[in-house]
Design an enzyme around this catalytic site. Structure first.
Site, short mmCIF file in Angstrom:
data_model
loop_
_atom_site.label_atom_id
_atom_site.label_comp_id
_atom_site.label_asym_id
_atom_site.label_seq_id
_atom_site.Cartn_x
_atom_site.Cartn_y
_atom_site.Cartn_z
N THR A 7 0.83 -1.21 0.00
CA THR A 7 0.00 0.00 0.00
C THR A 7 0.86 1.26 0.00
OG1 THR A 7 -1.99 0.95 0.97
CG2 THR A 7 -0.30 0.22 2.53
N GLU A 53 3.29 -2.45 -18.27
CA GLU A 53 1.81 -2.48 -18.29
C GLU A 53 1.24 -1.82 -19.54
OE1 GLU A 53 -0.50 -2.11 -14.40
OE2 GLU A 53 1.40 -1.14 -13.92
C1 LIG Z 1 -4.22 -2.13 -12.39
N1 LIG Z 1 -2.81 -2.09 -12.31
C2 LIG Z 1 -2.09 -1.27 -11.49
N2 LIG Z 1 -0.97 -0.71 -12.01
C3 LIG Z 1 -0.23 0.16 -11.28
N3 LIG Z 1 -0.54 0.51 -10.03
C4 LIG Z 1 -1.63 -0.02 -9.47
C5 LIG Z 1 -2.45 -0.94 -10.16
N4 LIG Z 1 -3.44 -1.31 -9.34
C6 LIG Z 1 -3.26 -0.63 -8.18
N5 LIG Z 1 -2.19 0.17 -8.27
C7 LIG Z 1 -1.64 1.12 -7.25
O1 LIG Z 1 -2.24 0.86 -6.00
C8 LIG Z 1 -2.99 1.99 -5.53
C9 LIG Z 1 -4.21 1.52 -4.79
O2 LIG Z 1 -3.83 0.85 -3.60
P1 LIG Z 1 -3.20 1.57 -2.31
O3 LIG Z 1 -3.84 2.93 -2.17
O4 LIG Z 1 -1.72 1.68 -2.53
O5 LIG Z 1 -3.57 0.65 -1.17
C10 LIG Z 1 -3.31 2.77 -6.81
O6 LIG Z 1 -3.56 4.13 -6.55
C11 LIG Z 1 -2.03 2.55 -7.62
O7 LIG Z 1 -1.01 3.43 -7.20
#
Ligand SMILES: CNc1ncnc2c1ncn2[C@@H]1O[C@H](COP(=O)(O)O)[C@@H](O)[C@H]1O
Ligand SMILES: [Zn+2]
Length: 359
Positions: A112, A222
Site C-alpha cells: 500500500t 503495463e
Molecule cells: C491495475 N494495475 C495497477 N498498475 C499500477 N498501479 C496499481 C495498479 N493497481 C493498483 N495500483 C496502485 O495501487 C494503488 C491503490 O492501492 P493503495 O492505495 O496503494 O492501497 C493505486 O492508486 C495505484 O497506485
C-alpha cells in the site's frame, strides 16, 4: 445431464478445489481490494458529512463493470478520497485480510502507498500505523474463528512508491519502511499510473532500499510505448520480483528469461485493463512451459471483482493445468515471499502437511 450442465459442474468442482487449496498472495493493493458494499457505505458516510460533492456520480464510478487502465486510476482517485480517515484504513485492511483468509490464503503480502492528508491529520507514518492496526484486528477476529481458518493467515506489508511522487517523497517511504521493519514491513513496491513519472525519479529510493536490505518489486510493462527504455532499465536494476511484465520487446523477453526474476501474474487485471489482449495471448503460457518462476495473484480483487481462487481456476481452464499443477504453483510461491526465513519454513511445512491430499 446436458453438456452445458456438465461444464458448470466441472467448473464448480474446480472452483471449490481452488478455494480449498492453501494459497500465497503476493500482489494485492488494499485500496483496490475493498468490498463494493464497504465502498458504498463509506461513500454514503462521506455524503452525509458533506465531504463528497456528488454521491450518485461516485456510486456510478464504483459500480461500473468494465474499466480501462486509465478508468481504474480514476476509480483509485475516488477510493482515496473515501479512505482518508484512519478508522476507514483500519477497517478496509481488516476486511481485505478476512476475505483472503476465507479463501484459504495462508500468506498475504499487502502493498500500500503511504499517504498524507493535512485535512484529516494523516501522515505517511500514521497511515501505515492504521494499516498495521487493521492487521492486528484481523488477526484477533481470525484467531477467534480458528476452525474456519485452520492454517491461519500470515500478513506482511510492502510500502508502495506512487509514480506521481518525487525522489524525496519516494525516499521518505523507504525510510518509513526501514523504521517499520519490526512491525512486519518487508519490502518496497513501485506502482501507480504507468503513463506517469519517470524511472530515474525513483531509482535513488529503490537503490537505497536495496542497499538497506529491503527487497523490491516493480510494476513493469503495463502499457506498450509509454517509455520504451523503462523496461530495459527495470531489468538492469534486477528487482527481486516483477509485477505483470506484460508488454516486453522480443529481446527483453529473452533477457527476462535469463534473469529468472519471479513474475507476479494477475490474469483478470491484465485482461480488464487491456495489458493483454486475450487469455490465449497471456505470457503465462510460455513462461509456465519453460518452468519460469511465477506466482498467481489478484492485484485489485475489488476493482476487478475477482479473488485468488478464481485466478487459479482461470489458470487451470485456460492453460490446461491439472489440480496437481495448481498445487505445485501454490506451493512454489513460498520461494518468492519477502518475509523472513522461519516464516518460509512454516509455510513449507503447511504445504508438506497437506500434499498427500493433493497428489
Ligand atoms: C491495475 N494495475 C495497477 N498498475 C499500477 N498501479 C496499481 C495498479 N493497481 C493498483 N495500483 C496502485 O495501487 C494503488 C491503490 O492501492 P493503495 O492505495 O496503494 O492501497 C493505486 O492508486 C495505484 O497506485
Ligand atoms: Zn498492482
Amino acid at each position: 445431464m446436458s453438456s452445458n450442465q456438465e461444464q458448470h459442474r466441472a467448473r464448480d468442482i474446480l472452483v471449490r478445489y481452488c478455494k480449498r487449496l492453501p494459497k500465497i498472495e503476493l500482489h494485492a493493493h488494499p485500496n483496490g481490494s475493498i468490498r463494493d458494499s464497504t465502498l458504498l457505505e463509506l461513500a454514503q458516510e462521506h455524503d452525509q458529512r458533506g465531504t463528497i460533492s456528488s454521491y450518485p456520480n461516485v456510486r456510478e464510478i464504483i459500480l461500473k463493470e468494465d474499466r480501462s487502465l486509465q478508468e481504474c486510476f480514476k476509480l483509485f482517485d475516488v477510493i482515496h478520497v473515501l479512505t482518508t480517515d484512519h478508522s476507514f484504513i483500519t477497517r478496509i485492511t481488516k476486511e481485505v485480510i478476512e476475505d483472503f483468509a476465507a479463501e484459504n490464503v495462508v500468506y498475504l503480502e499487502l502493498r500500500t502507498t503511504p499517504k498524507s492528508n493535512v485535512l484529516t491529520g494523516m501522515t505517511k507514518r500514521s497511515y501505515v500505523e492504521a494499516v498495521l492496526a487493521g492487521i492486528t484486528k484481523a488477526n484477533l477476529v481470525l484467531c477467534e474463528n480458528h476452525q474456519l481458518h485452520a492454517h491461519g493467515i500470515q500478513v506482511r506489508l510492502l510500502l508502495s512508491i506512487d509514480r506521481r511522487e518525487t525522489t524525496d517523497q519516494a525516499i521518505e517511504t523507504v525510510k518509513l519502511a526501514l523504521e517499520m521493519k519490526s512491525h512486519g514491513v518487508v519490502g518496497i513496491d513501485l506502482s501507480g499510473n504507468p503513463v506517469t513519472g519517470n524511472w530515474k525519479t525513483f531509482l535513488p529510493a529503490l537503490t537505497y532500499a536495496r542497499q538497506c536490505g529491503l527487497p523490491v518489486t516493480l510494476h513493469c510493462g503495463e502499457v506498450p510505448v509509454h517509455n520504451p527504455d523503462e523496461v530495459e532499465e527495470m531489468l538492469a536494476f534486477h528487482p527481486d520480483r516483477l509485477g505483470h511484465a506484460c508488454v516486453l520487446q522480443e529481446s527483453q523477453w529473452e533477457r527476462l528469461h535469463n534473469l529468472r526474476i519471479p513474475v507476479e501474474v494477475c490474469f483478470t487485471s491484465n485482461l480488464r485493463t487491456g495489458c493483454v489482449k486475450s487469455i490465449c495471448d497471456h505470457h503465462f503460457a510460455w513462461l509456465y512451459k519453460t518452468h519460469y518462476p511465477l506466482v498467481i495473484c489478484t492485484d485489485d480483487r475489488g476493482v476487478f471483482s475477482t479473488n485468488l481462487s478464481s485466478e487459479y481456476a482461470i489458470a487451470a481452464t485456460s492453460f490446461d493445468l491439472s489440480e496437481h499443477d495448481l498445487f505445485e504453483l501454490a506451493k512454489n510461491a513460498t520461494r518468492f515471499i519477502f518475509a523472513e526465513e522461519p516464516l518460509k519454513r512454516h509455510l513449507d511445512r503447511i504445504f508438506a502437511g497437506v500434499e498427500p491430499n493433493y497428489r
